[in-house]
Design a protein around this motif. Structure first.
Motif, short mmCIF file in Angstrom:
data_model
loop_
_atom_site.label_atom_id
_atom_site.label_comp_id
_atom_site.label_asym_id
_atom_site.label_seq_id
_atom_site.Cartn_x
_atom_site.Cartn_y
_atom_site.Cartn_z
N UNK A 8 0.81 -1.22 0.00
CA UNK A 8 0.00 0.00 0.00
C UNK A 8 0.85 1.28 0.00
N UNK A 9 2.12 1.16 0.44
CA UNK A 9 2.98 2.35 0.46
C UNK A 9 4.23 2.18 -0.41
N UNK A 10 4.16 1.25 -1.33
CA UNK A 10 5.31 0.95 -2.20
C UNK A 10 5.66 2.19 -3.06
N UNK A 11 6.96 2.51 -3.19
CA UNK A 11 7.31 3.65 -4.06
C UNK A 11 6.73 3.43 -5.46
N UNK A 12 6.28 4.51 -6.11
CA UNK A 12 5.59 4.40 -7.40
C UNK A 12 6.38 3.63 -8.44
N UNK A 13 7.68 3.90 -8.53
CA UNK A 13 8.50 3.25 -9.54
C UNK A 13 8.47 1.73 -9.38
N UNK A 14 8.63 1.32 -8.14
CA UNK A 14 8.64 -0.10 -7.82
C UNK A 14 7.27 -0.73 -8.11
N UNK A 15 6.21 0.03 -7.74
CA UNK A 15 4.85 -0.45 -7.94
C UNK A 15 4.56 -0.63 -9.43
N UNK A 16 5.00 0.35 -10.23
CA UNK A 16 4.73 0.26 -11.67
C UNK A 16 5.50 -0.88 -12.32
N UNK A 17 6.70 -1.13 -11.83
CA UNK A 17 7.47 -2.28 -12.34
C UNK A 17 6.73 -3.58 -12.02
N UNK A 18 6.21 -3.66 -10.80
CA UNK A 18 5.45 -4.85 -10.38
C UNK A 18 4.20 -5.01 -11.25
N UNK A 19 3.50 -3.88 -11.49
CA UNK A 19 2.29 -3.93 -12.31
C UNK A 19 2.60 -4.45 -13.71
N UNK A 20 3.70 -3.95 -14.31
CA UNK A 20 4.04 -4.36 -15.67
C UNK A 20 4.37 -5.85 -15.72
N UNK A 21 5.14 -6.30 -14.73
CA UNK A 21 5.51 -7.72 -14.67
C UNK A 21 4.25 -8.58 -14.56
N UNK A 22 3.34 -8.18 -13.66
CA UNK A 22 2.11 -8.95 -13.47
C UNK A 22 1.19 -8.86 -14.70
N UNK A 23 1.16 -7.69 -15.32
CA UNK A 23 0.33 -7.50 -16.50
C UNK A 23 0.78 -8.44 -17.62
N UNK A 24 2.11 -8.47 -17.85
CA UNK A 24 2.64 -9.32 -18.92
C UNK A 24 2.27 -10.79 -18.68
N UNK A 25 2.44 -11.24 -17.44
CA UNK A 25 2.12 -12.63 -17.10
C UNK A 25 0.63 -12.90 -17.32
N UNK A 26 -0.20 -11.92 -16.91
CA UNK A 26 -1.65 -12.07 -17.04
C UNK A 26 -2.06 -12.15 -18.51
N UNK A 27 -1.47 -11.27 -19.34
CA UNK A 27 -1.81 -11.25 -20.76
C UNK A 27 -1.42 -12.57 -21.44
N UNK A 28 -0.24 -13.08 -21.08
CA UNK A 28 0.20 -14.35 -21.66
C UNK A 28 -0.77 -15.46 -21.29
N UNK A 29 -1.20 -15.45 -20.02
CA UNK A 29 -2.12 -16.50 -19.56
C UNK A 29 -3.45 -16.44 -20.30
N UNK A 30 -4.05 -15.24 -20.39
CA UNK A 30 -5.37 -15.17 -21.03
C UNK A 30 -5.27 -15.49 -22.53
N UNK A 31 -4.12 -15.11 -23.14
CA UNK A 31 -3.92 -15.38 -24.56
C UNK A 31 -3.88 -16.88 -24.80
N UNK A 32 -3.26 -17.56 -23.88
CA UNK A 32 -3.14 -19.01 -24.01
C UNK A 32 -4.42 -19.74 -23.62
N UNK A 33 -5.08 -19.28 -22.53
CA UNK A 33 -6.18 -20.08 -21.95
C UNK A 33 -7.58 -19.66 -22.40
N UNK A 34 -7.77 -18.40 -22.80
CA UNK A 34 -9.14 -17.93 -23.07
C UNK A 34 -9.29 -17.55 -24.55
N UNK A 35 -9.98 -18.38 -25.32
CA UNK A 35 -10.13 -18.10 -26.76
C UNK A 35 -10.68 -16.70 -27.05
N UNK A 36 -11.59 -16.23 -26.19
CA UNK A 36 -12.16 -14.89 -26.40
C UNK A 36 -11.06 -13.83 -26.48
N UNK A 37 -10.11 -13.88 -25.55
CA UNK A 37 -9.04 -12.88 -25.53
C UNK A 37 -8.07 -13.09 -26.71
#
Lengths: 432, 130
Positions: A8-37
């Motif tokens: 909740x108090x993570x420095x913005x730079x660190x938080x945005x890096x975490x978001x990007x890492x998680x976003x990439x993983x999430x996009x790969x997963x939905x691309x692979x698992x969900x035909x709709x995406x």
């Protein structure tokens, strides 16, 4: 108080890096698992690898409520059904409901964000929390329930309804925190007044209110009628349920738990991304959801974002209170009208209660706007000219704000139906 | 003299007045005088009741919006010019404005009653006593 300082108090730079890492993983997963995406990405000519920064988000197509309907019930599921351990569903006012499956990890994440939510709003293990959100398919009941238990509060699972019993429990058990829709707090206050119960003599101190848009004026009304500080929360079934964002004690917007939910604001008409501070439609992407990841979901809720750090210490971005929805926006004689605008005006007139109904009709090809207001003792007079003056005052204020004509109808108390869930504010009788 | 009047907000729809009157009947409440002021969607029913506090309470409990106000009650001769000479003229001469009034028959012959809401009830009371 902060439940999880690390995130909740993570420095913005660190938080945005975490978001990007998680976003990439999430996009790969939905691309692979969900035909709709996969289809949606292919149509747009992109793959998960096309997203190299958070700014690249705008390349990704939106997901809408219609996509949930088209893929009912399990078309958007990203895990085998064996891994699903709970299913919720939203109230389907039109057509089929939205089905929301959760894995064990999803439930742990949800409980975590709800513990953060309640802690931010001021709940501690010393509290007795009466949870009057509906238990069942609706996410409100169980979402608050597990969050409350996680924080260590004593949770009373009253669910909605049975207002007299709610009041009895508040009195007898010594409830300190009430969790329910903002309109239900007023129903409780009304019912307490009817039976001559003084809520000020109870231990109530805090209300955590969400599930429907409400205005600052309504907050003032709630806080004058109940001895509570009313805190706003935000969430939605498609994303997780309650737990997306919440106010902190400074009440200067709702902190979004950005390590799990990535917010954007877009122009509701063009879909173009809008800069911080500008009002538009909130779009959310889940970063960690397993069973039902959702990418760029159009919430239809109107808000704006602020990224400046908050005095509470949280670095999380803040969204303004949601005061309207793109889909409850009425177009009357070509003018965009939000019920919340009318609510604000009504509550500025002294003594007017926030029980109102907006009726739109079309007579001889012309839209006709009528607002019903309940007459409480505070505004009632034995003199007709005073009643007519009240009608005129409200009429003039509404017309000055909206720029269209309105008829104000004064009705008897309780003649506008009370709901224990989301309040119904608009009746649109136009056949368009 | 000053008396208490009970006023009730009643929407213009069939049966609402009946429901309100049923409440009073249930309380064995007598309506000594009554007047309805009508707007387009609603009416204000003003009543002098045998027990105003109890009546207002029962009406409120039945879900109506009600208010109690102080009005003046005065007797006048039931004869041509009675209202003019004993009420209207003296009040006008004293510069007191009438908000509304309603009149009804008095059981004693030769007398009529009037209920008035005025701008200055204290002074009006003195004027009418003369």
């Amino acid at each position: 108080m902060i439940w999880n300082s690390k995130y909740e108090t993570m420095p913005r730079g660190e938080l945005e890096a975490l978001q990007l890492e998680r976003l990439k993983a999430q996009l790969s997963r939905v691309y692979e698992k969900v035909p709709f995406y996969r289809h949606a990405f292919q149509q747009q000519g992109i793959t998960p690898d096309s997203i190299r920064s958070l700014a690249d988000m705008s390349k990704i197509p939106f997901t809408t409520k219609q996509d949930f309907r088209d893929n009912y019930p399990f078309g958007l599921l990203a895990v085998p059904l064996q891994q699903v351990c709970r299913l919720h569903a939203s109230s389907g006012t039109t057509g089929k409901p939205v089905v929301a499956p959760y894995t064990a990890n999803d439930l742990r994440m949800w409980t975590e964000v709800m513990a953060r939510t309640l802690t931010s709003a001021g709940v501690t293990k010393d509290d007795v929390m009466q949870n009057a959100y509906g238990y069942g398919l609706f996410t409100g009941g169980l979402g608050f329930h597990y969050g409350g238990e996680r924080v260590g509060a004593a949770v009373i699972p009253t669910s909605t309804g049975n207002t007299k019993r709610q009041l009895m429990l508040i009195q007898d058990i010594g409830t300190t925190v009430l969790t329910c829709t903002p309109s239900y707090t007023l129903i409780l206050a009304e019912a307490a007044a009817e039976i001559g119960m003084d809520l000020r003599l109870t231990k109530l101190r805090l209300g955590i209110c969400g599930a429907e848009p409400w205005t600052e004026q309504m907050r003032t009304e709630i806080e004058s009628k109940l001895p509570i500080k009313a805190m706003d929360i935000y969430g939605l079934t498609e994303v997780v349920g309650p737990g997306v964002s919440v106010e902190c004690p400074h009440r200067c917007g709702l902190h979004i738990f950005e390590d799990h939910f990535l917010p954007e604001i877009v122009d509701p008409q063009t879909g173009a991304r809008l800069p911080n501070g500008q009002k538009g439609e909130l779009v959310l992407t889940t970063l960690t959801k397993e069973a039902l990841p959702v990418i760029r979901f159009r919430t239809r809720d109107i808000a704006s974002l602020r990224a400046e750090p908050c005095q509470c210490g949280r670095t999380l971005v803040r969204m303004t209170k949601v005061t309207g929805r793109t889909d409850d926006m009425l177009k009357i004689r070509g003018v965009n009208v939000f019920p919340s605008q009318i609510e604000s005006i009504l509550l500025q007139v002294e003594g007017v209660e926030p029980h109102y109904l907006i009726i739109v009709d079309r007579e001889r090809h012309l839209d006709d706007l009528e607002v019903w207001i309940e007459v409480s003792e505070a505004v009632f007079s034995d003199e007709m000219r005073k009643m007519e003056a009240l009608q005129k005052k409200v009429k003039d204020e509404v017309e000055a704000t909206l720029g269209i004509g309105v008829r104000i109808k004064l009705v008897e108390p309780k003649s506008i139906a009370r709901t224990e869930g989301k309040a119904k504010r608009v009746v649109d009788r136009r056949e368009l | 003299m000053k008396i208490r009047q009970v006023s009730v907000f009643v929407e213009n729809k069939p049966g609402r007045l009946v429901e309100m009157l049923e409440v009073l009947k249930g309380q064995k409440m007598n309506i000594r005088a009554l007047c309805i002021s009508e707007g387009s969607d609603f009416g204000i029913v003003r009543m002098i009741l045998s027990d105003p506090a109890k009546g207002a309470d029962a009406i409120r409990k039945a879900g109506f919006t009600a208010t109690e106000t102080t009005v003046l009650h005065s007797e006048m001769p039931d004869e041509p010019g009675g209202l003019l000479e004993t009420v209207a003229k003296p009040l006008a001469e004293a510069g007191i404005n009438l908000e509304y009034f309603y009149a009804f028959i008095n059981p004693s012959p030769g007398k009529a009653n009037i209920v008035l809401k005025v701008s200055d009830p204290d002074r009006a009371e003195q004027v009418l006593r003369r």
